[in-house]
Design a protein around this motif. Structure first.
Motif, PDB file in Angstrom:
ATOM      1  N   THR A  35     -12.598  13.747  -2.754  1.00  0.00           N
ATOM      2  CA  THR A  35     -13.726  13.439  -1.869  1.00  0.00           C
ATOM      3  C   THR A  35     -13.173  12.774  -0.602  1.00  0.00           C
ATOM      4  OG1 THR A  35     -15.676  12.054  -1.573  1.00  0.00           O
ATOM      5  CG2 THR A  35     -14.075  11.275  -3.147  1.00  0.00           C
ATOM      6  N   ASP A  36     -13.941  12.869   0.482  1.00  0.00           N
ATOM      7  CA  ASP A  36     -13.544  12.174   1.708  1.00  0.00           C
ATOM      8  C   ASP A  36     -14.066  10.743   1.715  1.00  0.00           C
ATOM      9  OD1 ASP A  36     -12.115  14.243   2.645  1.00  0.00           O
ATOM     10  OD2 ASP A  36     -13.658  15.033   4.006  1.00  0.00           O
ATOM     11  N   LEU A 180     -14.923  21.992  -8.186  1.00  0.00           N
ATOM     12  CA  LEU A 180     -15.401  22.408  -6.861  1.00  0.00           C
ATOM     13  C   LEU A 180     -15.397  23.932  -6.703  1.00  0.00           C
ATOM     14  CD1 LEU A 180     -13.841  19.600  -4.598  1.00  0.00           C
ATOM     15  CD2 LEU A 180     -16.253  19.918  -5.153  1.00  0.00           C
ATOM     16  N   ALA A 181     -15.296  24.654  -7.840  1.00  0.00           N
ATOM     17  CA  ALA A 181     -15.371  26.128  -7.760  1.00  0.00           C
ATOM     18  C   ALA A 181     -16.838  26.558  -7.710  1.00  0.00           C
ATOM     19  CB  ALA A 181     -14.680  26.734  -8.993  1.00  0.00           C
ATOM     20  N   GLU A 182     -17.040  27.811  -7.332  1.00  0.00           N
ATOM     21  CA  GLU A 182     -18.417  28.328  -7.285  1.00  0.00           C
ATOM     22  C   GLU A 182     -18.803  28.803  -8.692  1.00  0.00           C
ATOM     23  OE1 GLU A 182     -19.083  30.990  -3.823  1.00  0.00           O
ATOM     24  OE2 GLU A 182     -19.954  32.262  -5.372  1.00  0.00           O
ATOM     25  N   GLY A 183     -19.879  28.283  -9.230  1.00  0.00           N
ATOM     26  CA  GLY A 183     -20.358  28.772 -10.534  1.00  0.00           C
ATOM     27  C   GLY A 183     -19.751  28.041 -11.726  1.00  0.00           C
ATOM     28  N   GLY A 207     -19.942  12.911  -8.944  1.00  0.00           N
ATOM     29  CA  GLY A 207     -20.931  13.953  -8.645  1.00  0.00           C
ATOM     30  C   GLY A 207     -20.635  15.297  -9.275  1.00  0.00           C
ATOM     31  N   ALA A 208     -19.586  15.369 -10.098  1.00  0.00           N
ATOM     32  CA  ALA A 208     -19.273  16.640 -10.767  1.00  0.00           C
ATOM     33  C   ALA A 208     -20.259  16.883 -11.906  1.00  0.00           C
ATOM     34  CB  ALA A 208     -17.847  16.598 -11.322  1.00  0.00           C
ATOM     35  N   VAL A 223     -19.715  22.168  -8.199  1.00  0.00           N
ATOM     36  CA  VAL A 223     -20.577  21.564  -7.176  1.00  0.00           C
ATOM     37  C   VAL A 223     -19.884  21.774  -5.825  1.00  0.00           C
ATOM     38  CG1 VAL A 223     -21.585  19.823  -8.724  1.00  0.00           C
ATOM     39  CG2 VAL A 223     -19.486  19.281  -7.476  1.00  0.00           C
ATOM     40  N   THR A 224     -20.618  21.601  -4.727  1.00  0.00           N
ATOM     41  CA  THR A 224     -20.005  21.888  -3.429  1.00  0.00           C
ATOM     42  C   THR A 224     -19.234  20.692  -2.879  1.00  0.00           C
ATOM     43  OG1 THR A 224     -22.120  21.358  -2.438  1.00  0.00           O
ATOM     44  CG2 THR A 224     -21.610  23.703  -2.691  1.00  0.00           C
TER      45      THR A 224
END
Ligand code: EPZ
Length: 434
Positions: A35-36, A180-183, A207-208, A223-224
Motif C-alpha cells: 500500500t502507499d 491484488l489480482a483480478e478475481g 483491506g484484502a 481487491v484493487t
C-alpha cells in the motif's frame, strides 16, 4: 569473530518473554509495501533477518522507521514501481524471505525483480512452486536473469492453484500476489502454519479479502487497492519451543511468557512423552523436568505436525534421554549437520538418510562447536548449556538471524554464557568459570 562461550551444567530457572515470530514478520513486512499508506507493525523481533529485509525495503524507496525497538513504520509510497525497480542490495541475497518481495511487488506493480533467495543451507530449497503459482496468475517469470527472479504481468488474474508440496513460502507468496489480482484465487494444499494465518490477518486488516488461512484451502478475492494498517505480530513458536527444550535439557523450570500454547502443542506433547511437565496458561507455558528423560520417536511434518524448525533441539534433548530414539526429517534433506557436533560432545547418534538413530547418553562434554544453521545453532547452545565444562560456538551470526537477545535471555535464567571476540577473552572466560 564473535563466538558464544558457555559453561554448562547450570539448572536454568526463571522466566523469559518470547519475541514476535520471525517467519510471520518477514511475510508481514514485505506485505506492508503493498500500500502507499503507512503501516505500523508491532512486536517485530529485533533479529538480523528482519533488519536485513527492512534495509532492502528501504533500498527500493519505501520509508522505514523504527518507532521503538519492536515497532516499525513502513510507507511504500516512495517505491518507483517501474522497470527500474530492483531488489538486490548486498544483504538481501543472504535471506530466504527476500522472495516475499516477489509476491508483494508483483501484486502491487505487476513487476518484480528480486535477487534469488539465500537462507540456511538445510537442503535444495527450490522456489518452483512460487514461480508456478505466479505463472498461474498470469505472470511471466524468468529465474535465470543474472541470479534474479524477474516476474511481470499485464494484469494478474485469479486462478486455481494446487501446491503439490505443502510449502510455507509458496503459500504466503501466492497469497500476497493474489491479493491484488483480478478475481478469485484458490490455493489448495496450502500450508497451515500460524504465520500463514498471521500474514493473512494482516493483509485483511489492510483491506484484502482472504478466507480459509489456517486450513488447506485458502480463497482470495482480489481487491484493487490496500490501505494502511496497524498490526501486532504473533509470538514466535520456535523461539518458545527452543526455551522449552532448554528447560528440559538442563532439568530446569522456565516460565515462558507471551506464547500461544495451541501453537506449541506438537512440542509440548513430545516433551511430556519424554517425562517433562508442561503447564499451559492463557499466554504462557511453564516447562519443568528433573530426573531421567525417556526416549521417543519424532517425525517432522507440516503444521500441525512436529515442526522441522524444532528437530535439532529435540534430537539434542533425546540424545540425553534413556534408550533409543528415532528422529525422522521429512521436510528438508540436509538438516542433520549438527549431529557431528553433538557426537564430538559425546552424543551417540547415527544418521541414515533422513533418519537419526539416537542412543541416549548420561551427559555431554563441552567442546569447540560450529553452528551449521540457525536452528541447529540454537540446538548446540542447548547442548552446551547441558554439558559438563566449557563450549565455544562459532558462526553465531546464524543464530542471531532468528533469536533476539539470545545470550541475555539465557543469562537471565542463570545460564553462564557470553559473547566473546578474541581467543584471549575465551581463555579468560575459561579461567574465570573454572
Ligand atoms: C519456511 O521455509 C521457513 N522460512 C523455514 O524456517 C521453515 O523451516 C520452513 O518454512 C518449513 O516450516 C521462512 O519462513 C522464511 P517450505 P520455506 O517452502 O518457505 C519444498 C527457520 O529456521 N519446496 O515450506 O523455504 C522444500 O524443498 C527457517 O526459521 C519445493 O519443493 O519452506 C521443502 O521440502 C529455516 N518447491 C518443502 O517444500 C518450492 O517452490 C517445504 O518448504 C518450495 C518448497
Amino acid at each position: 569473530m564473535e563466538r558464544y562461550a558457555i559453561k554448562g551444567g547450570k539448572v536454568l530457572e526463571g522466566e523469559i518473554t518470547i519475541a514476535g515470530a520471525k517467519n510471520a514478520a518477514l511475510g508481514i513486512l514485505a506485505a506492508a509495501v503493498m500500500t502507499d499508506e503507512e503501516c505500523i507493525i508491532e512486536n517485530v523481533p529485533y533479529v538480523s533477518d528482519t533488519r536485513t529485509l527492512l534495509k532492502a525495503i528501504e533500498g527500493i524507496g519505501a520509508k522505514v522507521k523504527y518507532l521503538d525497538r519492536h515497532t516499525v513504520s513502513i510507507c511504500g509510497k516512495g517505491i518507483r514501481g517501474d522497470r527500474s525497480l530492483s531488489v538486490d542490495d548486498e544483504y538481501i541475497r543472504k535471506i530466504r524471505a527476500s522472495y516475499y518481495l516477489i509476491g508483494a511487488l508483483l501484486g502491487k506493480y505487476s513487476y518484480a525483480n528480486v535477487a534469488l533467495p539465500g537462507g540456511c543451507d538445510i537442503g535444495a530449497r527450490p522456489i518452483d512452486l512460487h514461480t508456478k503459482g505466479f505463472e498461474k496468475l498470469g505472470a511471466k517469470v524468468d529465474t535465470v536473469h543474472g541470479g534474479k527472479v524477474v516476474a511481470e504481468a499485464d494484469q494478474l488474474v485469479g486462478a486455481h492453484i494446487y501446491l503439490d508440496t505443502v510449502s510455507v513460502g509458496a503459500t504466503i507468496n501466492i497469497m500476497l500476489a493474489a491479493t491484488l489480482a483480478e478475481g478469485k484465487t484458490t490455493i489448495e494444499n496450502a500450508a497451515k502454519e500460524p504465520h500463514i494465518v498471521d500474514v493473512a490477518n494482516f493483509l485483511n486488516t489492510m483491506g484484502a479479502n482472504i478466507k480459509g488461512a489456517g486450513t488447506d484451502v485458502i480463497r482470495v478475492r482480489g481487491v484493487t487497492k490496500l490501505h494502511g494498517a496497524e498490526y501486532s505480530i504473533i509470538p514466535d513458536q520456535i523461539e518458545a519451543g527452543t526455551f522449552m527444550a532448554m528447560a528440559v535439557a538442563t532439568r530446569g523450570n522456565i516460565l515462558i511468557q507471551n506464547v500461544i500454547p495451541k501453537h506449541l502443542e506438537a512440542i509440548s506433547s513430545k516433551l511430556i512423552e519424554m517425562g517433562a511437565t508442561v503447564i499451559e496458561y492463557d499466554d504462557s507455558v511453564r516447562v519443568m523436568a528433573d530426573g531421567k528423560l525417556k526416549s521417543t520417536q519424532i517425525k517432522t511434518l507440516p503444521y500441525p505436525g512436529f515442526p522441522t524448525d524444532m528437530q535439532a533441539h529435540m534430537a539434542t534433548v533425546l540424545a540425553l534421554a534413556e534408550g533409543t530414539s528415532i528422529v525422522t526429517e521429512s521436510i528438508f534433506e540436509n538438516r542433520f549437520r549438527y549431529v557431528q557436533e553433538l557426537v564430538r560432545m559425546g552424543a551417540k547418534i547415527r544418521v541414515e538418510g533422513n533418519v537419526a538413530i539416537i542412543n541416549g547418553v548420561q551427559k555431554f562434554l563441552g567442546a569447540n562447536l560450529t553452528a551449521p544453521d540457525l536452528r541447529a545453532g540454537a540446538a548446540l547452545v542447548i547442548a552446551a548449556l547441558a554439558a559438563e565444562g566449557v563450549s565455544v560456538i562459532e558462526d553465531i551470526e546464524y543464530i542471531k538471524r532468528g533469536y533476539e537477545d539470545f545470550d541475555e535471555k539465557i543469562r537471565s535464567l542463570g545460564g553462564n554464557m557470553e559473547i566473546l571476540d578474541t581467543d584471549k577473552d575465551i581463555q579468560k572466560f575459561k579461567l574465570r568459570v573454572g
